[in-house]
Design a protein around this motif. Structure first.
Motif, PDB file in Angstrom:
ATOM      1  N   ASN A   1       0.830  -1.194   0.000  1.00 26.38           N
ATOM      2  CA  ASN A   1       0.000   0.000   0.000  1.00 26.38           C
ATOM      3  C   ASN A   1       0.870   1.251   0.000  1.00 26.38           C
ATOM      4  O   ASN A   1       1.852   1.325   0.736  1.00 26.38           O
ATOM      5  N   PRO A   2       0.525   2.252  -0.783  1.00 31.03           N
ATOM      6  CA  PRO A   2       1.326   3.479  -0.798  1.00 31.03           C
ATOM      7  C   PRO A   2       1.133   4.282   0.484  1.00 31.03           C
ATOM      8  O   PRO A   2       0.069   4.251   1.093  1.00 31.03           O
ATOM      9  N   PRO A   3       2.153   5.018   0.909  1.00 34.07           N
ATOM     10  CA  PRO A   3       2.012   5.860   2.110  1.00 34.07           C
ATOM     11  C   PRO A   3       1.175   7.091   1.829  1.00 34.07           C
ATOM     12  O   PRO A   3       1.270   7.701   0.770  1.00 34.07           O
ATOM     13  N   TYR A   4       0.324   7.452   2.799  1.00 34.74           N
ATOM     14  CA  TYR A   4      -0.528   8.629   2.680  1.00 34.74           C
ATOM     15  C   TYR A   4      -0.288   9.637   3.798  1.00 34.74           C
ATOM     16  O   TYR A   4      -0.416  10.827   3.591  1.00 34.74           O
ATOM     17  N   TYR A   5       0.013   9.137   4.995  1.00 37.01           N
ATOM     18  CA  TYR A   5       0.085  10.016   6.155  1.00 37.01           C
ATOM     19  C   TYR A   5       1.351   9.737   6.959  1.00 37.01           C
ATOM     20  O   TYR A   5       1.913   8.645   6.907  1.00 37.01           O
ATOM     21  N   VAL A   6       1.759  10.754   7.723  1.00 37.57           N
ATOM     22  CA  VAL A   6       2.825  10.607   8.706  1.00 37.57           C
ATOM     23  C   VAL A   6       2.260  11.017  10.057  1.00 37.57           C
ATOM     24  O   VAL A   6       1.581  12.048  10.162  1.00 37.57           O
ATOM     25  N   ALA A   7       2.497  10.222  11.081  1.00 36.17           N
ATOM     26  CA  ALA A   7       1.984  10.512  12.425  1.00 36.17           C
ATOM     27  C   ALA A   7       3.146  10.603  13.405  1.00 36.17           C
ATOM     28  O   ALA A   7       4.147   9.887  13.277  1.00 36.17           O
ATOM     29  N   SER A   8       3.021  11.491  14.382  1.00 31.16           N
ATOM     30  CA  SER A   8       4.008  11.581  15.457  1.00 31.16           C
ATOM     31  C   SER A   8       3.316  11.314  16.776  1.00 31.16           C
ATOM     32  O   SER A   8       2.128  11.591  16.934  1.00 31.16           O
ATOM     33  N   SER A  45       5.388   7.351  12.573  1.00 31.64           N
ATOM     34  CA  SER A  45       4.813   6.266  11.774  1.00 31.64           C
ATOM     35  C   SER A  45       4.452   6.774  10.387  1.00 31.64           C
ATOM     36  O   SER A  45       4.070   7.932  10.222  1.00 31.64           O
ATOM     37  N   VAL A  46       4.549   5.880   9.414  1.00 28.01           N
ATOM     38  CA  VAL A  46       4.037   6.137   8.077  1.00 28.01           C
ATOM     39  C   VAL A  46       2.793   5.267   7.904  1.00 28.01           C
ATOM     40  O   VAL A  46       2.837   4.053   8.161  1.00 28.01           O
ATOM     41  N   LEU A  47       1.676   5.877   7.506  1.00 26.79           N
ATOM     42  CA  LEU A  47       0.385   5.195   7.452  1.00 26.79           C
ATOM     43  C   LEU A  47      -0.130   5.133   6.019  1.00 26.79           C
ATOM     44  O   LEU A  47       0.198   5.983   5.185  1.00 26.79           O
ATOM     45  N   ASP A  48      -0.971   4.128   5.755  1.00 29.73           N
ATOM     46  CA  ASP A  48      -1.630   4.069   4.455  1.00 29.73           C
ATOM     47  C   ASP A  48      -2.952   4.830   4.508  1.00 29.73           C
ATOM     48  O   ASP A  48      -3.284   5.472   5.506  1.00 29.73           O
ATOM     49  N   ALA A  49      -3.729   4.752   3.430  1.00 33.86           N
ATOM     50  CA  ALA A  49      -4.971   5.533   3.343  1.00 33.86           C
ATOM     51  C   ALA A  49      -5.994   5.123   4.382  1.00 33.86           C
ATOM     52  O   ALA A  49      -6.880   5.904   4.740  1.00 33.86           O
ATOM     53  N   ASN A  50      -5.882   3.893   4.919  1.00 35.35           N
ATOM     54  CA  ASN A  50      -6.804   3.398   5.935  1.00 35.35           C
ATOM     55  C   ASN A  50      -6.240   3.521   7.347  1.00 35.35           C
ATOM     56  O   ASN A  50      -6.748   2.916   8.287  1.00 35.35           O
ATOM     57  N   LEU A  51      -5.165   4.296   7.479  1.00 35.80           N
ATOM     58  CA  LEU A  51      -4.509   4.561   8.765  1.00 35.80           C
ATOM     59  C   LEU A  51      -3.853   3.329   9.366  1.00 35.80           C
ATOM     60  O   LEU A  51      -3.644   3.253  10.580  1.00 35.80           O
ATOM     61  N   ASN A  52      -3.534   2.345   8.536  1.00 38.54           N
ATOM     62  CA  ASN A  52      -2.738   1.204   8.986  1.00 38.54           C
ATOM     63  C   ASN A  52      -1.260   1.599   8.973  1.00 38.54           C
ATOM     64  O   ASN A  52      -0.798   2.288   8.062  1.00 38.54           O
ATOM     65  N   ILE A  53      -0.520   1.152   9.985  1.00 38.96           N
ATOM     66  CA  ILE A  53       0.909   1.462  10.061  1.00 38.96           C
ATOM     67  C   ILE A  53       1.661   0.632   9.030  1.00 38.96           C
ATOM     68  O   ILE A  53       1.619  -0.599   9.056  1.00 38.96           O
ATOM     69  N   LEU A  54       2.358   1.308   8.119  1.00 39.42           N
ATOM     70  CA  LEU A  54       3.212   0.623   7.152  1.00 39.42           C
ATOM     71  C   LEU A  54       4.598   0.374   7.734  1.00 39.42           C
ATOM     72  O   LEU A  54       5.177  -0.688   7.536  1.00 39.42           O
ATOM     73  N   ILE A  55       5.114   1.363   8.431  1.00 43.12           N
ATOM     74  CA  ILE A  55       6.432   1.252   9.057  1.00 43.12           C
ATOM     75  C   ILE A  55       6.524   2.325  10.129  1.00 43.12           C
ATOM     76  O   ILE A  55       5.919   3.397  10.005  1.00 43.12           O
TER      77      ILE A  55
END
Length: 351
Positions: A1-8, A45-55
Motif C-alpha cells: 500500500n502506498p504511504p498517505y500520512y505521517v503521524a508523530s 509512523s508512516v500510514l496508508d490511506a486506511n490509517l494502517n501502520i506501514l512502518i
C-alpha cells in the motif's frame, strides 16, 4: 500500500491523563521512586490511506538537543508547511526528512547536508515492515525507517520574551501571503499571532513582533453549548484553548449562514477582491483556516465545583481569517474525541 500520512506521538511513561492522586499510585507514591519518568521518546509512523501502520520507529530526539533546547522537549506536533514536513516541540520548530534503508543499503541519498540522523531509542527495536509485520533490525532484508532533522532549530520571533515564555501546543500555518505564522492561545480576539522565520536559527534574546493589539472582542460564541453552561453558568471551568492540529482551508460558504451578520461583516471588511460577495467560490478572500484545539479544565482546580476534575481535556474546532489580523470568526462547542473500545470497530458501533 502506498504511504498517505505521517503521524508523530510521544513514547513515555509521563502522563496528565489522570489526577495527581492516581498518578502517585502509578509511581509507587513518589516521583523519585521510579526511573520510568526518564522514558521520553519520539515515535514516527508512516500510514496508508486506511490509517494502517506501514512502518514506524522510535527515536531519541533529546540526544540531538543542547542543554538549553532540551528544556523545550515536550508535546510534539507535525506540520506540513509549503510542502515541507516540520516537527515542533514547545517553542521550537525544525524540518525533518524520512528515509527508508536496509542493513545492506544504508544511505542518506536525497538528504540535505545540514541534516543529521536522529538515533533510534532502542538498540533491540522491533520494527514494522512493508513485507513482514515484525522484523528485527539485525535482519539484512528489513526495511528501516530513519528520521533526519536539521542541525539547528527555529522559533517564533521574540517567543522567549516573558509574555510567551513556556508556551507550547502552538499552531503553525501558512497565511494568504504564503508566510509562515504561529498562533498562541487561539480563543480571544485580537488573535495572538507571531512571525516565525523557519529558515533562521532561533534567537533567544529577540523581542516579539506580533499583531497583538488591545482586546476588542470577547471569546467567539460557540456554535453550541455543553452541559456546564447550564450547571455552572457563572463559573469559569476551562483555561484558554491550546493548539492540537492546524490547518485545513475552507470556503466560508461551507460554514456561515445568511443571518450571521458578524461573520459576513468580517469577511466583507477584509476583502480586497473586486467581488465582496462572501458566497462567491472564486473569491480567495472568503477562505478560512480551520484548526482543532483543546481547552482543558483549570489546574490545580481548587475552586472547581465538586465532581469536576482538573486538567481534563476536551476539543473544539475554530475558524479564522488567513490574513491579518487573523480574526477568529467561529468556533464549535466542546466535544470529547473519545477512545476506541477493544474489540469494537466503526462498523459494529455505527460510529
Amino acid at each position: 500500500n502506498p504511504p498517505y500520512y505521517v503521524a508523530s506521538y510521544r513514547v513515555t511513561h509521563k502522563t496528565n491523563c489522570y489526577d495527581q492522586s492516581a498518578l502517585m499510585k502509578l509511581f509507587n507514591g513518589s516521583w523519585n521512586a521510579t526511573n520510568l519518568l526518564k522514558t521520553d521518546y519520539l515515535g514516527i509512523s508512516v500510514l496508508d490511506a486506511n490509517l494502517n501502520i506501514l512502518i514506524d520507529t522510535t527515536v531519541n530526539l533529546k540526544s540531538c538537543m543542547t542543554k538549553r533546547t532540551r528544556k523545550l522537549y515536550d508535546d510534539f506536533r507535525l506540520f506540513n508547511l509549503a510542502g515541507q514536513l516540520y516537527l515542533s516541540s514547545k517553542l521550537l520548530i525544525f524540518p525533518i526528512h524520512l528515509s527508508l534503508s536496509s542493513g545492506i543499503n544504508d544511505t542518506r541519498k536525497n538528504i540535505p547536508e545540514q541534516f543529521v540522523e536522529i538515533p533510534p531509542a532502542f538498540n533491540n527495536e522491533i520494527i514494522h515492515n512493508t513485507t513482514a509485520a515484525n522484523s528485527p533490525k539485525n535482519n539484512n532484508n528489513a526495511t528501516i525507517l530513519k528520521i533526519w532533522m536539521r542541525n539547528y532549530f527555529s522559533c517564533p520571533v521574540g517567543s522567549f520574551a516573558k509574555t510567551t515564555k513556556g508556551s507550547k501546543n502552538l499552531l503553525y500555518f501558512v497565511d494568504q501571503n504564503n508566510t509562515v505564522k504561529v498562533s498562541f492561545w487561539p480563543r480571544f480576539n485580537p488573535h495572538y499571532v507571531m512571525e516565525v522565520n523557519i529558515s533562521k536559527k532561533c534567537n533567544f534574546t529577540e523581542r516579539p513582533k506580533s499583531n497583538q493589539g488591545e482586546p476588542s472582542d470577547q471569546a467567539v460564541p460557540s456554535s453550541f453549548d455543553t452541559i456546564e453552561a447550564i450547571k455552572y453558568p457563572t463559573k469559569n471551568l476551562f483555561a484558554f484553548n491550546r493548539g492540537s492540529a492546524c490547518c485545513t482551508r475552507l470556503n466560508a460558504k461551507a460554514i456561515i449562514k445568511n443571518n450571521n451578520t458578524r461573520m459576513l461583516e468580517l469577511l466583507g471588511n477584509n476583502s480586497s477582491s473586486s467581488s465582496n460577495d462572501p458566497y462567491n467560490n472564486s473569491n480567495r478572500n472568503n477562505e478560512l483556516l480551520v484548526a482543532i484545539v483543546h481547552p482543558k479544565t483549570v489546574y490545580p482546580g481548587k475552586r472547581l465545583p465538586r465532581g469536576v476534575l482538573p486538567n481534563i481535556y476536551l476539543s473544539r474546532f475554530i475558524a479564522f481569517l488567513p490574513r491579518e489580523p487573523y480574526t477568529i470568526v467561529a468556533q464549535s462547542g466542546m466535544f470529547c474525541l473519545g477512545y476506541p473500545v477493544r474489540g469494537m470497530d466503526d462498523e459494529a458501533t455505527k460510529n
